[in-house]
Design a protein around this motif. Structure first.
Motif, PDB file in Angstrom:
ATOM      1  N   TRP A  54       0.815  -1.220   0.000  1.00 38.79           N
ATOM      2  CA  TRP A  54       0.000   0.000   0.000  1.00 38.79           C
ATOM      3  C   TRP A  54       0.849   1.270   0.000  1.00 38.79           C
ATOM      4  N   THR A  55       2.076   1.149   0.544  1.00 37.07           N
ATOM      5  CA  THR A  55       2.877   2.360   0.729  1.00 37.07           C
ATOM      6  C   THR A  55       4.061   2.447  -0.239  1.00 37.07           C
ATOM      7  N   ASP A  56       4.328   1.362  -0.954  1.00 35.55           N
ATOM      8  CA  ASP A  56       5.522   1.325  -1.806  1.00 35.55           C
ATOM      9  C   ASP A  56       5.123   0.780  -3.189  1.00 35.55           C
ATOM     10  N   ASP A 169      -4.647   8.100   4.821  1.00 36.24           N
ATOM     11  CA  ASP A 169      -3.523   8.852   4.244  1.00 36.24           C
ATOM     12  C   ASP A 169      -2.510   9.181   5.326  1.00 36.24           C
ATOM     13  N   GLY A 170      -1.249   8.955   5.002  1.00 37.74           N
ATOM     14  CA  GLY A 170      -0.191   9.322   5.936  1.00 37.74           C
ATOM     15  C   GLY A 170       0.045   8.316   7.059  1.00 37.74           C
ATOM     16  N   TRP A 171      -0.724   7.258   7.094  1.00 38.54           N
ATOM     17  CA  TRP A 171      -0.517   6.250   8.146  1.00 38.54           C
ATOM     18  C   TRP A 171       0.822   5.543   7.935  1.00 38.54           C
ATOM     19  N   THR A 172       1.417   5.094   9.052  1.00 39.62           N
ATOM     20  CA  THR A 172       2.660   4.333   8.947  1.00 39.62           C
ATOM     21  C   THR A 172       2.330   2.912   8.492  1.00 39.62           C
ATOM     22  N   GLU A 173       3.374   2.235   8.013  1.00 40.95           N
ATOM     23  CA  GLU A 173       3.204   0.841   7.590  1.00 40.95           C
ATOM     24  C   GLU A 173       2.670  -0.016   8.735  1.00 40.95           C
ATOM     25  N   ALA A 174       3.198   0.199   9.938  1.00 36.95           N
ATOM     26  CA  ALA A 174       2.780  -0.612  11.088  1.00 36.95           C
ATOM     27  C   ALA A 174       1.306  -0.375  11.410  1.00 36.95           C
ATOM     28  N   ALA A 175       0.873   0.884  11.334  1.00 37.31           N
ATOM     29  CA  ALA A 175      -0.536   1.193  11.629  1.00 37.31           C
ATOM     30  C   ALA A 175      -1.441   0.572  10.571  1.00 37.31           C
ATOM     31  N   LEU A 176      -0.989   0.613   9.311  1.00 34.57           N
ATOM     32  CA  LEU A 176      -1.784   0.007   8.231  1.00 34.57           C
ATOM     33  C   LEU A 176      -1.861  -1.515   8.410  1.00 34.57           C
ATOM     34  N   ALA A 177      -0.711  -2.118   8.748  1.00 35.07           N
ATOM     35  CA  ALA A 177      -0.683  -3.579   8.907  1.00 35.07           C
ATOM     36  C   ALA A 177      -1.662  -4.029   9.990  1.00 35.07           C
TER      37      ALA A 177
END
Lengths: 194, 94
Positions: A54-56, A169-177
């Motif tokens: 999602w982020t990369d 938007d702007g969430w960290t990878e850890a928060a998204l996971a």
């Protein structure tokens, strides 16, 4: 066969391990390593893969093109595991994974399959009435989204890359996971931001 | 077998080896005799029909084949479809 089924499981396992070692097929250390790998695999690994995709965008493209090599590069051991295919959900297309013949599941990235994935009811209904089935999880696809059922009948294992929920938007990878659940990567549910 | 290009219309053989004796097949009953479209070649894998009986298992091409839901079920929904992994020896050009 019934004599075998009545045998104490631990004794049977001990005998099997003894034979594997005696015949030189697998050392006790190799068996222990494989057990540890199997125990370590869990939906948290799949969620980490999803959050990174999602982020990369570059990672996402590689993941969709070659799931096996791409997750291996993340440190997830794929040696001896069947090839991994990743199915990208879009606004127009939602994927649902099933194995109608048995219970094939991308264990290397999601761990043990949930009990319902192996049930005759899930397997039969996923291919016959996928929309009715996922509605039981409360999943109703937006108008204009088609559903594609992926039946794991042979040598690949499939996981779903869900749509990133709005409001993240702007969430960290850890928060998204932390948002991504097992069912989201099978396609019975979709991730939502709280 | 010649390679099936993406987009090729295929029919799954309407064959029922389980009616003839012990066997192991990876072609689900609900696609047999039905028409679909080759999406892509997934690779080549030892034929599970032989592997299951510990026979020498030649590698066979494995395809992802897409079927419209309406081609499989009388109450299928137009626009929805299924993707199934099928070995080359079960597919004939339609």
């Amino acid at each position: 066969m019934s004599a075998l089924l009545d045998t104490d499981g631990e004794a049977l396992l001990g005998a099997l391990r003894g034979l594997l070692a005696a015949k030189g097929l697998a050392t006790p250390a190799e068996v222990a390593e494989r057990l540890a790998l199997t125990e370590r695999a869990s939906p948290a690994q799949g969620a980490r893969i999803v959050a990174k995709a999602w982020t990369d965008p570059e990672f996402r493209a590689r993941l969709l093109a070659d799931g096996t090599a791409t997750v291996e590069a993340l440190g997830i051991p794929m040696r001896g595991a069947p090839p991994l295919g990743v199915l990208e959900n879009t606004a127009a297309l939602h994927h649902l994974v099933v194995c109608t013949l048995c219970s094939c599941y991308p264990r290397a990235v999601l761990g043990y399959p949930p009990f319902w994935f192996k049930s005759a009811g899930y397997r039969a209904r996923a291919v016959r009435d996928p929309r009715g089935l996922i509605a039981e999880w409360g999943t109703v696809l937006p108008a204009g989204t088609a559903i594609r059922v992926v039946d794991s009948t042979a040598d690949y294992r499939w996981m779903v890359l869900p749509l990133r929920p709005a409001g993240t938007d702007g969430w960290t990878e850890a928060a998204l996971a932390a948002l991504v659940r097992e069912g989201d990567m099978v396609g019975v549910t979709v991730p939502v931001a709280p | 077998m010649t390679e099936l290009a993406p987009g090729t219309r295929v029919r799954v053989r309407d064959d029922w080896p389980e009616a003839r004796g012990p066997c192991h097949i990876r072609t689900p009953h609900y696609v047999r005799g039905r028409q679909g479209v080759v999406v892509r070649r997934l690779g080549a894998f030892p034929n599970p029909e032989d592997l299951a009986f510990a026979r020498p298992a030649p590698r066979r091409a494995l395809y992802h084949v897409r079927f419209d839901e309406t081609a499989l079920w009388p109450d299928g929904r137009a626009g929805d479809d299924l993707l199934v992994e099928l070995f080359e020896h079960w597919l004939v050009p339609a």
